[in-house]
Design an enzyme around this catalytic site. Structure first.
Site, mmCIF file in Angstrom:
data_model
loop_
_atom_site.group_PDB
_atom_site.id
_atom_site.type_symbol
_atom_site.label_atom_id
_atom_site.label_comp_id
_atom_site.label_asym_id
_atom_site.label_seq_id
_atom_site.Cartn_x
_atom_site.Cartn_y
_atom_site.Cartn_z
ATOM 1 N N THR A 1 -1.782 5.622 2.182
ATOM 2 C CA THR A 1 -2.978 4.782 2.163
ATOM 3 C C THR A 1 -3.011 3.869 3.377
ATOM 4 O OG1 THR A 1 -2.932 4.798 -0.257
ATOM 5 C CG2 THR A 1 -4.287 3.107 0.800
ATOM 6 N N HIS B 1 -0.574 4.024 -7.779
ATOM 7 C CA HIS B 1 -1.511 5.145 -7.664
ATOM 8 C C HIS B 1 -2.741 4.961 -8.556
ATOM 9 C CE1 HIS B 1 1.836 8.151 -6.205
ATOM 10 N NE2 HIS B 1 1.776 7.042 -5.484
ATOM 11 N N LEU C 1 0.850 -1.176 0.000
ATOM 12 C CA LEU C 1 0.000 0.000 0.000
ATOM 13 C C LEU C 1 0.891 1.232 0.000
ATOM 14 C CD1 LEU C 1 -2.701 -0.933 2.694
ATOM 15 C CD2 LEU C 1 -2.907 -1.115 0.208
ATOM 16 N N ASP C 2 0.428 2.305 -0.641
ATOM 17 C CA ASP C 2 1.167 3.560 -0.592
ATOM 18 C C ASP C 2 1.300 4.017 0.856
ATOM 19 O OD1 ASP C 2 1.282 3.606 -3.335
ATOM 20 O OD2 ASP C 2 -0.470 4.912 -3.559
ATOM 21 N N ARG C 3 2.318 4.820 1.103
ATOM 22 C CA ARG C 3 2.543 5.321 2.466
ATOM 23 C C ARG C 3 1.312 6.047 3.004
ATOM 24 N NH1 ARG C 3 4.129 10.250 4.241
ATOM 25 N NH2 ARG C 3 4.707 10.935 2.134
#
Length: 577
Positions: free
Chosen positions: A164, A259, A160-162
């Site tokens: 998110t 993204h 997961l993105d930072r």
């Protein structure tokens, strides 16, 4: 189906009401840390100063040159200079004073632990990255699971993105990791997310199938582009909140591009409401990237410009204080001979031509403008650090405390154990309003960190503030010589600020501190870290460290697992904008 074994972050079991409280900040005192990387293919044949200044942007080229000349970076055990050429097989090592950005105090939650099949399911809070990267190490998911939960090895088959939050399934053995990876790769995992976007999203189901391409690796910027990778996301509105003019959506990505949900929502004209990259009109204009951007290739570039409030000589490029010169042409001299004129040797970052170097396709003028504005906003809003370098003079060579250069051979080093140097919480900088300009470095590929170091003099040399360049500010002792705020007195007394080199050298990060106490210039009046000169800034608000995107539910061969709905998805929820 929600699994029965649920442990909430407050210790309550599933079915009990957990008391929600405003998140605080978790901060790591600064510490010296050595980085090692092997030369990347794109670095070969280039000067190390050019590589560092184009790979990383947190400080000015003048500072990178200054740090290199201080001798904190070695190549194959030999001290590197700014013009050292990187060759294939080179081992690059650098010692950095690491300032990890604060993260929210919301803890990682273990949703399910299957001891028989050897995997865990966790709920990751927004603000922490999955892997140690950039300025993050101790405040990364993998390190938190190791240090706080005792999981020495987890396999991150999905990320997961930072910014998110949400669910991740983490195998604890390589066999299961390989099996689950194949499920993700071949699209056999059903992924469901929750998002809050701008505007009134259509009530009917919307499918977006625009291909996505990463065009700037430094900023992590992705756009819709025909040369990008295929991507598909299905959106369905859950509710529309008129009080905030935002919609809560159920999102189902059928592919796993970087993204993906964020860029697809931007393309549809409904960016995530608090997305700092894809939802800011100062970057994208009033259209916010709806329908995509112009893709006509352009060679137009411009040299970086300092923010208007930074006191610089407008006649010079703000990236450097001095520049080596190279021969330009020969002209007739007064005595009839030929005289060689000189021109400054400009590197790509000084001319703006570093934009697009990492893009797989030629960039359009609009794309270049977006990247330029995004970079300028980062420079100004996060730290101003590389502009402050231009008006800042440090005296003496930068020397990490407690380390000898070059470092001991790798087989004589040991990871773990107490930290050599820690610092008071007031010496930390913030992620949203301030960034550790020096320590931005090891990427997911393990690249060398930005060149950070400390002054060798004691007491510390005076430093210049932005507000009054001519005045000297603080003269505090090295952070490594100040008491650590952790542990009891006996533990503190056992830590030596500059231990003598032993047969085995230990490198480690200090323990985190949960605090409401603000830090940065507003707290103690400090403008720079007295040990490595990184600009210090006020802490960010915890609410600014995440976006309204949450991984809610995954369905795999192991079962279906889900988290609770995020607080910001509740009806009528409002936030400070």
């Amino acid at each position: 189906m929600v699994p029965s074994e649920v442990r909430r972050d407050d210790g309550a079991t599933d079915g009990q009401n957990a008391t929600k409280s405003r998140p605080r900040l978790k901060k790591i005192p600064p510490y010296w840390y050595p980085y090692t990387t092997m030369a990347k293919g794109r670095w070969l044949g280039r000067e190390i100063l050019e590589v560092v200044s184009t790979e990383f942007r947190d400080r000015s080229m003048e500072f990178y040159r200054y740090a290199l000349e201080s001798g904190v970076t070695t190549i194959n055990g030999k001290i590197a200079k700014p013009d050292t050429i990187i060759r294939n097989g080179d081992r690059i090592e650098n010692i950095s004073h690491r300032h990890e950005p604060p993260v929210t105090s919301t803890p990682v939650r273990i949703v399910h632990h299957d001891k028989e099949r050897d995997f865990i399911v966790i709920d990751k809070p927004g603000s922490i990255p999955v892997h140690a990267a950039g300025r993050y190490f101790r405040n990364s998911l993998v390190e938190i699971l190791k240090n706080d939960f005792g999981f020495e090895r987890v396999y991150t088959v999905n990320r997961l993105d930072r910014l998110t939050s949400g669910l991740m399934i983490l195998p604890l053995n390589p066999t299961l990791a390989n099996t689950l990876t194949q499920e993700f790769v071949h699209g056999r995992v059903r992924k469901e997310y929750i998002a809050r976007c701008k505007g009134k999203f259509p009530e009917e189901e919307v499918i977006c199938e625009e291909p996505l391409l990463t065009v700037d690796r430094q900023m992590g910027l992705n756009i819709v582009h025909p040369e990008g990778k295929p991507a598909k996301t299905i959106f369905k509105r859950i509710r529309y909140d008129e009080n905030t003019d935002t919609s809560v959506l159920h999102c189902r990505p059928l592919t796993g591009r970087s993204h993906q949900i964020r860029v697809h929502l931007q393309f549809l004209g409904h960016s995530i409401a608090n997305d700092p990259i894809y939802s800011d009109p100062r970057i994208w204009g009033e259209s916010l990237g709806k329908g995509g951007i112009d893709l006509t290739p352009s060679e137009e570039r411009s040299a970086p410009q300092a923010p208007s409030h930074i006191p610089l000589d407008a006649a010079g490029n703000p990236e450097s204080l001095h520049k080596p010169t190279v021969p330009q042409s020969t002209e007739a001299s007064a005595d009839g001979g030929e005289a060689e004129t000189q021109r400054p040797k400009l590197l790509p970052r000084e001319t703006g031509h570093d934009i697009g170097m990492s893009s797989p396709v030629p960039l359009s003028a609009e794309a270049v403008g977006i990247i330029t504005r995004l970079r300028n906003m980062k420079d100004e809003a996060e730290d101003w650090g590389r502009w402050r370098d231009v008006v800042f003079r440090a005296k003496g060579k930068l020397t990490p405390h407690g380390y000898s250069i070059p470092l001991p051979p790798q087989n004589k080093r040991k990871r773990g154990g107490p930290a050599f140097a820690t610092a008071e919480v007031t010496a930390l900088d913030g992620e949203g309003n301030g960034t550790d300009a020096l320590d931005a470095a090891v990427t997911t590929e393990g690249t060398v960190s930005n060149l950070t170091d400390a002054d060798s003099e004691s007491p510390r040399t005076n430093q210049l503030t932005l507000e009054d360049v001519a005045k000297l500010s603080i003269t505090t002792p090295p952070i490594s010589e100040t008491p650590t705020p952790m542990g009891n007195a006996s533990e503190r007394s056992s830590l030596s600020p500059s231990p003598a080199p032993a047969a085995t050298t230990t490198f480690a990060a200090p323990e985190p501190i949960i605090t409401d106490t603000p830090s940065g210039p507003g707290a103690e009046g400090m403008q720079y870290c007295p040990e490595c000169y990184v600009p210090l800034h006020p802490d960010p608000k915890p609410e600014s460290l995440y976006i309204f995107l949450h991984a809610l539910r995954y369905t795999t061969s192991l079962g279906t697992f889900e988290t609770e709905m995020p607080e910001w998805a509740s009806e009528g929820w409002e936030w400070e904008r």
